[in-house]
Design an enzyme around this catalytic site. Structure first.
Site, PDB file in Angstrom:
ATOM      1  N   GLU A  36      11.618   0.500  -4.924  1.00 40.16           N
ATOM      2  CA  GLU A  36      11.104  -0.810  -5.289  1.00 40.16           C
ATOM      3  C   GLU A  36       9.751  -0.679  -5.978  1.00 40.16           C
ATOM      4  OE1 GLU A  36      13.318  -3.505  -1.910  1.00 40.16           O
ATOM      5  OE2 GLU A  36      11.392  -2.663  -1.346  1.00 40.16           O
ATOM      6  N   CYS A  94       2.528  -2.034  -8.844  1.00 36.52           N
ATOM      7  CA  CYS A  94       2.529  -1.201  -7.643  1.00 36.52           C
ATOM      8  C   CYS A  94       3.803  -0.359  -7.704  1.00 36.52           C
ATOM      9  CB  CYS A  94       2.502  -2.091  -6.404  1.00 36.52           C
ATOM     10  SG  CYS A  94       2.640  -1.182  -4.864  1.00 36.52           S
ATOM     11  N   CYS A 154       9.976   8.080   2.416  1.00 37.22           N
ATOM     12  CA  CYS A 154       8.624   8.637   2.530  1.00 37.22           C
ATOM     13  C   CYS A 154       8.627   9.863   3.419  1.00 37.22           C
ATOM     14  CB  CYS A 154       7.661   7.594   3.085  1.00 37.22           C
ATOM     15  SG  CYS A 154       5.928   8.132   3.026  1.00 37.22           S
ATOM     16  N   CYS A 205       4.005   6.749   9.281  1.00 39.23           N
ATOM     17  CA  CYS A 205       3.113   5.678   9.743  1.00 39.23           C
ATOM     18  C   CYS A 205       3.943   4.615  10.464  1.00 39.23           C
ATOM     19  CB  CYS A 205       2.377   5.049   8.565  1.00 39.23           C
ATOM     20  SG  CYS A 205       1.513   6.247   7.546  1.00 39.23           S
ATOM     21  N   CYS A 242       4.560   0.942   8.959  1.00 44.26           N
ATOM     22  CA  CYS A 242       5.042   0.790   7.578  1.00 44.26           C
ATOM     23  C   CYS A 242       6.561   0.827   7.529  1.00 44.26           C
ATOM     24  CB  CYS A 242       4.462   1.899   6.710  1.00 44.26           C
ATOM     25  SG  CYS A 242       5.048   1.845   5.009  1.00 44.26           S
ATOM     26  N   GLY A 265       6.509   5.834  -0.583  1.00 47.17           N
ATOM     27  CA  GLY A 265       6.263   7.267  -0.694  1.00 47.17           C
ATOM     28  C   GLY A 265       4.812   7.669  -0.600  1.00 47.17           C
ATOM     29  N   GLU A 266       4.595   8.956  -0.405  1.00 46.02           N
ATOM     30  CA  GLU A 266       3.252   9.523  -0.371  1.00 46.02           C
ATOM     31  C   GLU A 266       3.058  10.294  -1.681  1.00 46.02           C
ATOM     32  OE1 GLU A 266       0.324   9.491   1.224  1.00 46.02           O
ATOM     33  OE2 GLU A 266      -0.235  11.002  -0.231  1.00 46.02           O
ATOM     34  N   SER A 309      -3.141   6.123  -4.043  1.00 53.63           N
ATOM     35  CA  SER A 309      -3.401   5.836  -2.630  1.00 53.63           C
ATOM     36  C   SER A 309      -2.713   6.891  -1.771  1.00 53.63           C
ATOM     37  CB  SER A 309      -2.858   4.442  -2.298  1.00 53.63           C
ATOM     38  OG  SER A 309      -3.034   4.164  -0.931  1.00 53.63           O
ATOM     39  N   SER A 315      -5.859   5.683   3.004  1.00 52.87           N
ATOM     40  CA  SER A 315      -5.410   4.779   4.052  1.00 52.87           C
ATOM     41  C   SER A 315      -5.957   5.274   5.380  1.00 52.87           C
ATOM     42  CB  SER A 315      -3.886   4.733   4.087  1.00 52.87           C
ATOM     43  OG  SER A 315      -3.417   4.299   2.828  1.00 52.87           O
ATOM     44  N   HIS A 334      -7.423   3.235   8.318  1.00 52.05           N
ATOM     45  CA  HIS A 334      -6.927   2.401   9.429  1.00 52.05           C
ATOM     46  C   HIS A 334      -7.588   2.646  10.780  1.00 52.05           C
ATOM     47  CE1 HIS A 334      -4.223   1.039   6.430  1.00 52.05           C
ATOM     48  NE2 HIS A 334      -3.395   2.050   6.493  1.00 52.05           N
ATOM     49  N   ASN A 371       0.913  -6.916   7.170  1.00 53.98           N
ATOM     50  CA  ASN A 371       2.174  -7.601   6.905  1.00 53.98           C
ATOM     51  C   ASN A 371       3.185  -7.158   7.936  1.00 53.98           C
ATOM     52  OD1 ASN A 371       1.163  -8.714   4.404  1.00 53.98           O
ATOM     53  ND2 ASN A 371       1.252  -6.624   3.653  1.00 53.98           N
ATOM     54  N   CYS A 427       2.398  -4.964   0.840  1.00 51.42           N
ATOM     55  CA  CYS A 427       2.118  -3.596   1.307  1.00 51.42           C
ATOM     56  C   CYS A 427       2.908  -3.276   2.550  1.00 51.42           C
ATOM     57  CB  CYS A 427       0.657  -3.445   1.718  1.00 51.42           C
ATOM     58  SG  CYS A 427      -0.455  -3.269   0.388  1.00 51.42           S
TER      59      CYS A 427
HETATM   60  N1  SAH Z   1       1.478   6.688   1.218  1.00 52.35           N
HETATM   61  C1  SAH Z   1       0.405   6.098   0.505  1.00 52.35           C
HETATM   62  C2  SAH Z   1       0.807   4.965  -0.423  1.00 52.35           C
HETATM   63  C3  SAH Z   1       1.806   3.942   0.073  1.00 52.35           C
HETATM   64  S1  SAH Z   1       1.268   2.793   1.293  1.00 52.35           S
HETATM   65  C4  SAH Z   1      -0.662   5.635   1.469  1.00 52.35           C
HETATM   66  O1  SAH Z   1      -0.449   5.706   2.666  1.00 52.35           O
HETATM   67  O2  SAH Z   1      -1.740   5.247   1.045  1.00 52.35           O
HETATM   68  C5  SAH Z   1       0.156   1.711   0.490  1.00 52.35           C
HETATM   69  C6  SAH Z   1      -0.794   0.993   1.439  1.00 52.35           C
HETATM   70  O3  SAH Z   1      -0.103   0.018   2.233  1.00 52.35           O
HETATM   71  C7  SAH Z   1      -1.454   1.940   2.422  1.00 52.35           C
HETATM   72  O4  SAH Z   1      -2.816   1.661   2.546  1.00 52.35           O
HETATM   73  C8  SAH Z   1      -0.719   1.607   3.707  1.00 52.35           C
HETATM   74  O5  SAH Z   1      -1.445   1.985   4.833  1.00 52.35           O
HETATM   75  C9  SAH Z   1      -0.534   0.118   3.569  1.00 52.35           C
HETATM   76  N2  SAH Z   1       0.459  -0.447   4.485  1.00 52.35           N
HETATM   77  C10 SAH Z   1       1.528   0.184   5.013  1.00 52.35           C
HETATM   78  N3  SAH Z   1       2.212  -0.661   5.838  1.00 52.35           N
HETATM   79  C11 SAH Z   1       1.552  -1.824   5.809  1.00 52.35           C
HETATM   80  C12 SAH Z   1       1.771  -3.097   6.435  1.00 52.35           C
HETATM   81  N4  SAH Z   1       2.814  -3.300   7.232  1.00 52.35           N
HETATM   82  N5  SAH Z   1       0.875  -4.087   6.190  1.00 52.35           N
HETATM   83  C13 SAH Z   1      -0.160  -3.885   5.345  1.00 52.35           C
HETATM   84  N6  SAH Z   1      -0.409  -2.724   4.730  1.00 52.35           N
HETATM   85  C14 SAH Z   1       0.439  -1.697   4.957  1.00 52.35           C
END
Ligand code: SAH
Length: 343
Positions: free
Chosen positions: A91, A104, A111, A115, A118, A162-163, A194, A217, A219, A293, A336
């Protein structure tokens, strides 16, 4: 099996023509068709003779993405489900604001990481995207931006599925093509990579001499908390990450953005805020507080607005730049962390 023609460099393509007894500049012409003009077939390459086109057909395919489904959010966000040549789906999202259009994009099918908060991590990594598959997502969203908003795409964030640093070579190749005048000619300064934080790869990217920005990221700046919500990160201690970020800053002179979600009962204490402040002070950085989210997991619940505001005010008191990112496209699962090929 025929080769995907976009896996060849321009030089290799020129060499191919020479070896077949043609002028090498034919390679440059074809290269322009497959990248700059985004041609998906050899048939419309009008400055190439029929004989040569036939020869290309016999040797190559042009793999390309196909938009399978478009969903539009009430806030203008557009989510594309795109089909890859081997029927996998990823997507990508167009996010319009007042003065910009951001794409985006995804870098992997599924992935590599885990996490817990996610949705994408629930899909195992199926495979890495090829450079042309990343490039095509950007081309598609650029077209949509022109079609729906009368302006070209302005920014690109690698925040889809993905990462990106676990698909390193293809990431770099895609950035080169997106920014090249032989490709889309979009400035690297408008691109954000990211990452969840893989120190070795952050350093490698710093050595690449690209002009892209880096977002991490984070957190949580408390090791045990971070390891709980992002289990893979027990392999990558916060100290190693900050060391790699210092290296990034020394090399690029560009500030890092920390992405940070605030959850109830996970990172909503004063101790959490103080840890973040301290972590930020060790590296030239700014903080982007992200609204959580929901992905339908009761373990995670967004902290209150009051808590987010408390974070903001304490960070500001410590002279750390902070922005709050409200989510977009939630009604179509385009925000996200919500990309999980639900459709
Ligand atoms: N793997 C990379 C890029 C994809 S995630 C990374 O981790 O940065 C892109 C962003 O969305 C990251 O900052 C991630 O932590 C955030 N994200 C993941 N799940 C989320 C959620 N449920 N609500 C809000 N942000 C989220």
């Amino acid at each position: 099996m025929k080769i995907d023609i976009r896996s060849l460099s321009e030089d290799k393509l020129c060499e191919f023509f020479e070896n077949k007894g043609f002028e090498s500049y034919r390679g440059k012409q074809v290269y322009e068709w497959i990248w700059k003009k985004s041609s998906h077939t050899f048939d419309n390459m009008t400055n190439i003779s029929k004989e040569v086109r036939l020869m290309l057909h016999e040797n190559f395919v042009i793999n390309h993405i196909e938009v399978d489904k478009i969903q539009k959010s009430s806030d203008g966000t557009i989510k594309n489900a795109v089909k890859l040549f081997d029927d996998y789906t990823v997507e990508s999202v167009l996010i319009p604001t007042e003065d910009r259009t951001t794409a985006c994009v995804s870098s992997q099918v599924g992935c590599s990481l885990d996490c817990n908060f996610c949705a994408t991590s629930k899909l195992k990594r199926m495979r890495n995207l090829n450079p042309d598959e990343i490039y095509d997502q950007v081309v598609t969203i650029n077209k949509q931006s022109l079609q729906y908003f009368n302006r070209p795409l302005s920014n690109i964030v690698f925040m889809g599925m993905g990462e990106p640093l676990m698909n390193y070579n293809n990431l770099v190749k895609s950035i080169e093509m997106i920014s090249s005048d032989k490709g889309l000619n979009i400035s690297q300064k408008r691109i954000v990579v990211s990452t969840s934080g893989i120190p070795k790869m952050i350093k490698k990217l710093a050595d690449e001499n690209l002009k892209v920005n880096l977002a991490l990221s984070l957190h949580s700046a408390i090791e045990v908390t971070r390891n709980k919500i992002m289990p893979f990160s027990s392999k990558f201690p916060l100290d190693d990450i900050s060391e790699s970020l210092e290296y990034w800053y020394t090399k690029t002179k560009r500030k890092i953005t920390f992405e940070y979600i605030v959850w109830k009962n996970i990172n909503d204490s004063i101790e959490d805020i103080n840890a973040l402040v301290n972590y930020c002070k060790s590296i030239p950085s700014k903080v982007n507080l992200i609204e959580y989210n929901s992905i339908g997991d009761s373990q995670f619940e967004s902290a209150s607005n009051n808590m987010i505001n408390l974070y903001k005010s304490i960070l500001e008191k410590n002279r750390i730049t902070v922005t709050v990112r409200r989510s977009r496209g939630k009604d179509i699962d385009a925000a996200c962390g919500q990309l999980a090929n639900k459709q």
